[in-house]
Design a protein around this motif. Structure first.
Motif, mmCIF file in Angstrom:
data_model
loop_
_atom_site.group_PDB
_atom_site.id
_atom_site.type_symbol
_atom_site.label_atom_id
_atom_site.label_comp_id
_atom_site.label_asym_id
_atom_site.label_seq_id
_atom_site.Cartn_x
_atom_site.Cartn_y
_atom_site.Cartn_z
ATOM 1 N N PRO A 176 0.837 -1.205 0.000
ATOM 2 C CA PRO A 176 0.000 0.000 0.000
ATOM 3 C C PRO A 176 0.868 1.250 0.000
ATOM 4 N N GLY A 177 0.443 2.201 -0.742
ATOM 5 C CA GLY A 177 1.195 3.452 -0.795
ATOM 6 C C GLY A 177 0.667 4.345 -1.882
ATOM 7 N N THR A 178 1.432 5.366 -2.161
ATOM 8 C CA THR A 178 1.004 6.345 -3.149
ATOM 9 C C THR A 178 1.258 5.850 -4.559
ATOM 10 N N VAL A 179 0.281 6.041 -5.426
ATOM 11 C CA VAL A 179 0.463 5.744 -6.841
ATOM 12 C C VAL A 179 1.316 6.847 -7.449
ATOM 13 N N ARG A 180 2.272 6.466 -8.294
ATOM 14 C CA ARG A 180 3.176 7.451 -8.880
ATOM 15 C C ARG A 180 2.840 7.662 -10.351
ATOM 16 N N VAL A 181 2.736 8.935 -10.727
ATOM 17 C CA VAL A 181 2.499 9.303 -12.124
ATOM 18 C C VAL A 181 3.709 10.116 -12.591
ATOM 19 N N ARG A 182 4.409 9.615 -13.628
ATOM 20 C CA ARG A 182 5.576 10.285 -14.186
ATOM 21 C C ARG A 182 5.211 10.793 -15.571
ATOM 22 N N SER A 183 5.602 12.034 -15.858
ATOM 23 C CA SER A 183 5.294 12.630 -17.161
ATOM 24 C C SER A 183 6.502 13.381 -17.683
ATOM 25 N N VAL A 217 10.358 9.762 -19.825
ATOM 26 C CA VAL A 217 9.083 9.442 -20.478
ATOM 27 C C VAL A 217 8.859 10.497 -21.551
ATOM 28 N N ILE A 218 9.416 10.250 -22.736
ATOM 29 C CA ILE A 218 9.405 11.261 -23.797
ATOM 30 C C ILE A 218 7.998 11.393 -24.359
ATOM 31 N N GLY A 219 7.451 12.590 -24.193
ATOM 32 C CA GLY A 219 6.145 12.886 -24.784
ATOM 33 C C GLY A 219 5.050 11.966 -24.294
ATOM 34 N N GLY A 220 5.012 11.660 -23.010
ATOM 35 C CA GLY A 220 3.971 10.766 -22.537
ATOM 36 C C GLY A 220 3.798 10.807 -21.037
ATOM 37 N N ILE A 221 2.941 9.879 -20.535
ATOM 38 C CA ILE A 221 2.626 9.772 -19.111
ATOM 39 C C ILE A 221 2.701 8.302 -18.742
ATOM 40 N N GLU A 222 3.181 8.055 -17.519
ATOM 41 C CA GLU A 222 3.304 6.690 -17.019
ATOM 42 C C GLU A 222 2.782 6.637 -15.596
ATOM 43 N N LEU A 223 1.929 5.647 -15.300
ATOM 44 C CA LEU A 223 1.397 5.444 -13.959
ATOM 45 C C LEU A 223 1.886 4.091 -13.470
ATOM 46 N N SER A 224 2.436 4.057 -12.249
ATOM 47 C CA SER A 224 2.982 2.818 -11.707
ATOM 48 C C SER A 224 2.665 2.690 -10.235
ATOM 49 N N ALA A 225 2.575 1.433 -9.785
ATOM 50 C CA ALA A 225 2.320 1.138 -8.376
ATOM 51 C C ALA A 225 2.885 -0.243 -8.062
ATOM 52 N N GLY A 227 5.475 -1.977 -9.102
ATOM 53 C CA GLY A 227 5.830 -2.813 -10.238
ATOM 54 C C GLY A 227 4.781 -2.864 -11.325
ATOM 55 N N TRP A 228 3.529 -2.563 -11.006
ATOM 56 C CA TRP A 228 2.472 -2.525 -12.036
ATOM 57 C C TRP A 228 2.558 -1.190 -12.758
ATOM 58 N N LYS A 229 2.347 -1.186 -14.073
ATOM 59 C CA LYS A 229 2.526 0.058 -14.828
ATOM 60 C C LYS A 229 1.578 0.101 -16.011
ATOM 61 N N ILE A 230 1.119 1.311 -16.279
ATOM 62 C CA ILE A 230 0.372 1.585 -17.500
ATOM 63 C C ILE A 230 0.894 2.914 -18.034
ATOM 64 N N ALA A 231 1.129 2.984 -19.336
ATOM 65 C CA ALA A 231 1.779 4.185 -19.873
ATOM 66 C C ALA A 231 1.311 4.435 -21.301
ATOM 67 N N TRP A 232 1.510 5.684 -21.706
ATOM 68 C CA TRP A 232 1.329 6.080 -23.099
ATOM 69 C C TRP A 232 2.327 7.187 -23.381
ATOM 70 N N ASN A 233 3.096 7.031 -24.464
ATOM 71 C CA ASN A 233 4.046 8.075 -24.820
ATOM 72 C C ASN A 233 4.357 8.007 -26.303
#
Length: 246
Positions: A176-183, A217-225, A227-233
């Motif tokens: 449990p913890g904070t979801v991280r969004v990298r852009s 993350v060139i020209g995109g966004i990535e969400l991870s928690a 080890g799980w990740k979903i991204a678009w770039n």
């Protein structure tokens, strides 16, 4: 004829005296001289034989020493030849190893330069695409590329299937913890709020989100928690185009 026994006796005595005198003063010295000479000759012969034997021994020793010297010389020559051959082989091996190492390093350097060049070309291409897309969207739609990327990523969050939501839920339960969004760009408060609402709606609960800005993350966004990740770039988009083109 009458025999004069006195005369015979005197002559006999004289003869005996003569024999004794010859034996005493002539024959004996002669015999002694002959014995001495024979002994001297025998001694000289023995000495000569001894000297000959010594000379023969010295000659045999000299021959043996010459033979030993020849064997040692041949052994040293063979040893020197073997050492020279081994040193030549070692030098050749070292030279081949050094040449292979230099060639390997040169190949690695060329591969590294090629990879760096490819990465630089890809990065510049992505940046150019990013700039062109931003300008096109701004000119035609009156919106920015960042807004459109945020909108597309929010739609992707909202369209997650049951499997993706289950995996994300398992990741959050495991740690449990904070979801991280990298852009690649800094998200505005409105963009952050839009992504938060899309995430809450997808998971049916309010999740704390930490926003980060990174050029990776060139020209995109990535969400991870966890080890799980979903991204678009844009990088993924260009990679897909490259695979289709090849």
């Amino acid at each position: 004829m009458l025999i004069d026994w006195f005369t015979v006796g005197a002559q006999t005595l004289n003869f005996l005296i003569l024999v004794w005198l010859m034996k005493r003063y002539l024959y004996k010295p002669v015999l002694d001289a002959i014995d001495a000479r024979e002994k001297r000759i025998a001694s000289e012969l023995a000495d000569a034989a001894q000297k000959q034997a010594q000379a023969d021994s010295e000659r045999d020793t000299f021959k043996q020493k010459n033979a030993d010297f020849d064997q040692q010389r041949e052994a040293l020559a063979r040893k020197a030849s073997a050492e020279v051959d081994a040193e030549r082989k070692r030098l050749l091996t070292d030279a081949r190893t050094a040449a292979d190492a230099v060639q390997a390093k040169r190949h690695e350097a060329l591969e590294s330069e090629l990879q760096t060049l490819q990465q630089d070309i890809a990065r510049r291409s992505q940046e150019e695409v990013f700039a062109i897309a931003r300008k096109v969207l701004t000119d035609l739609a009156g919106t920015t590329l960042e807004d459109r990327i945020t909108e597309v990523f929010a739609q992707r969050l909202g369209s997650m299937d049951a499997h993706a939501k289950s995996e994300l839920s398992k990741a959050l339960q495991a740690s449990p913890g904070t979801v991280r969004v990298r852009s690649a760009f800094e998200l505005t408060p409105a963009q952050q709020a839009a992504l938060g609402q899309a995430m809450d709606a997808a998971m049916g609960a309010k999740l704390p989100i930490r926003f980060e800005t990174t050029p990776d993350v060139i020209g995109g966004i990535e969400l991870s928690a966890n080890g799980w990740k979903i991204a678009w770039n844009i990088s993924d988009f260009l990679a897909s185009l490259q695979q289709k083109a090849s």
